[in-house]
Design a protein around this motif. Structure first.
Motif, PDB file in Angstrom:
ATOM      1  N   VAL A  12       0.841  -1.205   0.000  1.00  0.00           N
ATOM      2  CA  VAL A  12       0.000   0.000   0.000  1.00  0.00           C
ATOM      3  C   VAL A  12       0.873   1.251   0.000  1.00  0.00           C
ATOM      4  CG1 VAL A  12      -1.604   1.372   1.409  1.00  0.00           C
ATOM      5  CG2 VAL A  12      -2.010  -1.079   1.061  1.00  0.00           C
ATOM      6  N   ILE A  13       1.900   1.252   0.842  1.00  0.00           N
ATOM      7  CA  ILE A  13       2.773   2.423   0.928  1.00  0.00           C
ATOM      8  C   ILE A  13       3.525   2.612  -0.392  1.00  0.00           C
ATOM      9  CG2 ILE A  13       4.870   3.315   2.035  1.00  0.00           C
ATOM     10  CD1 ILE A  13       3.836   1.983   4.642  1.00  0.00           C
ATOM     11  N   PRO A  30      -7.589   4.285   7.407  1.00  0.00           N
ATOM     12  CA  PRO A  30      -8.608   4.131   6.352  1.00  0.00           C
ATOM     13  C   PRO A  30      -7.987   4.367   4.985  1.00  0.00           C
ATOM     14  CG  PRO A  30      -9.381   5.581   8.089  1.00  0.00           C
ATOM     15  CD  PRO A  30      -7.914   5.368   8.324  1.00  0.00           C
ATOM     16  N   LEU A  31      -8.190   3.431   4.082  1.00  0.00           N
ATOM     17  CA  LEU A  31      -7.571   3.530   2.761  1.00  0.00           C
ATOM     18  C   LEU A  31      -8.569   4.017   1.717  1.00  0.00           C
ATOM     19  CD1 LEU A  31      -5.668   0.107   2.826  1.00  0.00           C
ATOM     20  CD2 LEU A  31      -4.774   2.360   3.432  1.00  0.00           C
ATOM     21  N   ILE A  32      -9.711   3.366   1.653  1.00  0.00           N
ATOM     22  CA  ILE A  32     -10.719   3.710   0.648  1.00  0.00           C
ATOM     23  C   ILE A  32     -11.472   4.956   1.090  1.00  0.00           C
ATOM     24  CG2 ILE A  32     -12.687   2.887  -0.684  1.00  0.00           C
ATOM     25  CD1 ILE A  32     -10.370   1.050  -1.071  1.00  0.00           C
ATOM     26  N   VAL A  37      -6.802   5.176  -1.577  1.00  0.00           N
ATOM     27  CA  VAL A  37      -6.914   4.107  -2.569  1.00  0.00           C
ATOM     28  C   VAL A  37      -8.210   4.313  -3.341  1.00  0.00           C
ATOM     29  CG1 VAL A  37      -7.167   1.611  -2.899  1.00  0.00           C
ATOM     30  CG2 VAL A  37      -5.572   2.493  -1.194  1.00  0.00           C
ATOM     31  N   ASP A  38      -8.092   4.515  -4.658  1.00  0.00           N
ATOM     32  CA  ASP A  38      -9.301   4.712  -5.470  1.00  0.00           C
ATOM     33  C   ASP A  38      -9.781   3.361  -6.004  1.00  0.00           C
ATOM     34  OD1 ASP A  38      -7.434   6.092  -8.328  1.00  0.00           O
ATOM     35  OD2 ASP A  38      -7.622   4.039  -7.612  1.00  0.00           O
ATOM     36  N   SER A  44      -6.522  -3.346  -8.392  1.00  0.00           N
ATOM     37  CA  SER A  44      -5.115  -3.752  -8.495  1.00  0.00           C
ATOM     38  C   SER A  44      -4.660  -4.448  -7.216  1.00  0.00           C
ATOM     39  CB  SER A  44      -4.223  -2.527  -8.727  1.00  0.00           C
ATOM     40  OG  SER A  44      -4.493  -1.932  -9.967  1.00  0.00           O
ATOM     41  N   LEU A  45      -5.089  -3.924  -6.094  1.00  0.00           N
ATOM     42  CA  LEU A  45      -4.731  -4.514  -4.803  1.00  0.00           C
ATOM     43  C   LEU A  45      -5.326  -5.917  -4.695  1.00  0.00           C
ATOM     44  CD1 LEU A  45      -3.565  -4.409  -1.952  1.00  0.00           C
ATOM     45  CD2 LEU A  45      -5.482  -2.968  -1.276  1.00  0.00           C
ATOM     46  N   LYS A  46      -6.554  -6.073  -5.129  1.00  0.00           N
ATOM     47  CA  LYS A  46      -7.206  -7.401  -5.100  1.00  0.00           C
ATOM     48  C   LYS A  46      -6.421  -8.384  -5.961  1.00  0.00           C
ATOM     49  CE  LYS A  46     -11.751  -9.550  -5.989  1.00  0.00           C
ATOM     50  NZ  LYS A  46     -11.683 -10.226  -7.280  1.00  0.00           N
TER      51      LYS A  46
END
Lengths: 82, 133
Positions: A12-13, A30-32, A37-38, A44-46
């Motif tokens: 993530v970083i 919180p990311l989203i 994170v858009d 992409s993360l998934k």
């Protein structure tokens, strides 16, 4: 912090935090909901998680809520590991 | 009648750097990917289709629907774009009384935009995400 959390947090970083941005990100950040994170990045993360951990994350569980923190992401991945 | 609308704007320039084969396989159906790949500015085509899928899912009101349950196609004869729904997306649309999904896409200035309008009888109450109606 366990190895999975470290790996996901580092991803993530590396991928989503600008180098010149003074932002601390930890497993509960919180990311989203923070906009870090858009929607593209979430997909992409998934893809990254499924490849790295050999899991298939069902679409109805791979929601913005489940992906909002590194903690919740790791919980989801562990749930689907053999 | 209009049952629901959805709109999404996506950073198309960002798509140029971040598209991977795994991402494409995860999100886009084979025909979609084949069409976008054939375009000179493929990243804009992928970005617009990604925005369209997100706009449809927004309009359906259930973020648990997979992006690959929404297909954007182009009519070879007329050049018009259309949307096909599969699986959970089709089920939810049926529950909402949706007969047709209209789509308009555009891109300029490094951004891709998609607007969808879901029309139909809309006679059933809109179910909450996860409800079967």
């Amino acid at each position: 912090m366990d190895e999975m959390k470290k790996a996901v947090l580092q991803y993530v970083i590396d991928e989503y935090v600008d180098e010149d941005e003074e932002m601390e990100v930890d497993a509960a950040t919180p990311l989203i909901s923070s906009g870090l994170v858009d929607s593209f990045s979430m997909v992409s993360l998934k893809v990254f998680l499924e490849k790295k951990y050999g899991v298939k994350l069902p679409d109805d569980e791979a929601t913005p809520e489940a992906f909002d923190t590194v903690d919740s992401i790791c919980d989801l991945v562990r749930k689907h590991q053999g | 009648m209009v049952v629901a609308v959805g709109v999404r704007i996506v950073d198309a320039a960002g798509f140029r750097e971040r598209l991977s084969r795994d991402f494409i396989a995860s999100v886009f159906l084979p025909e979609e990917a084949g069409y976008a790949d054939s375009r000179a500015r493929r990243h804009e085509s992928f970005a617009a289709r990604f925005a369209a899928k997100e706009a449809v899912i927004d309009a359906l009101g259930d973020r648990g629907i997979g992006l690959n349950r929404v297909e954007v196609f182009r009519n070879d004869d007329s050049g018009e774009v259309g949307v096909r729904l599969y699986g959970e997306a089709a089920e939810r649309a049926a529950l909402m009384g949706v007969d047709r999904v209209s789509l308009s896409m555009s891109h300029a200035g490094g951004a891709a935009l998609a607007l969808v309008v879901l029309t139909g009888s809309g006679t059933r109450p809109v179910p909450q995400p996860g409800e079967k109606g």
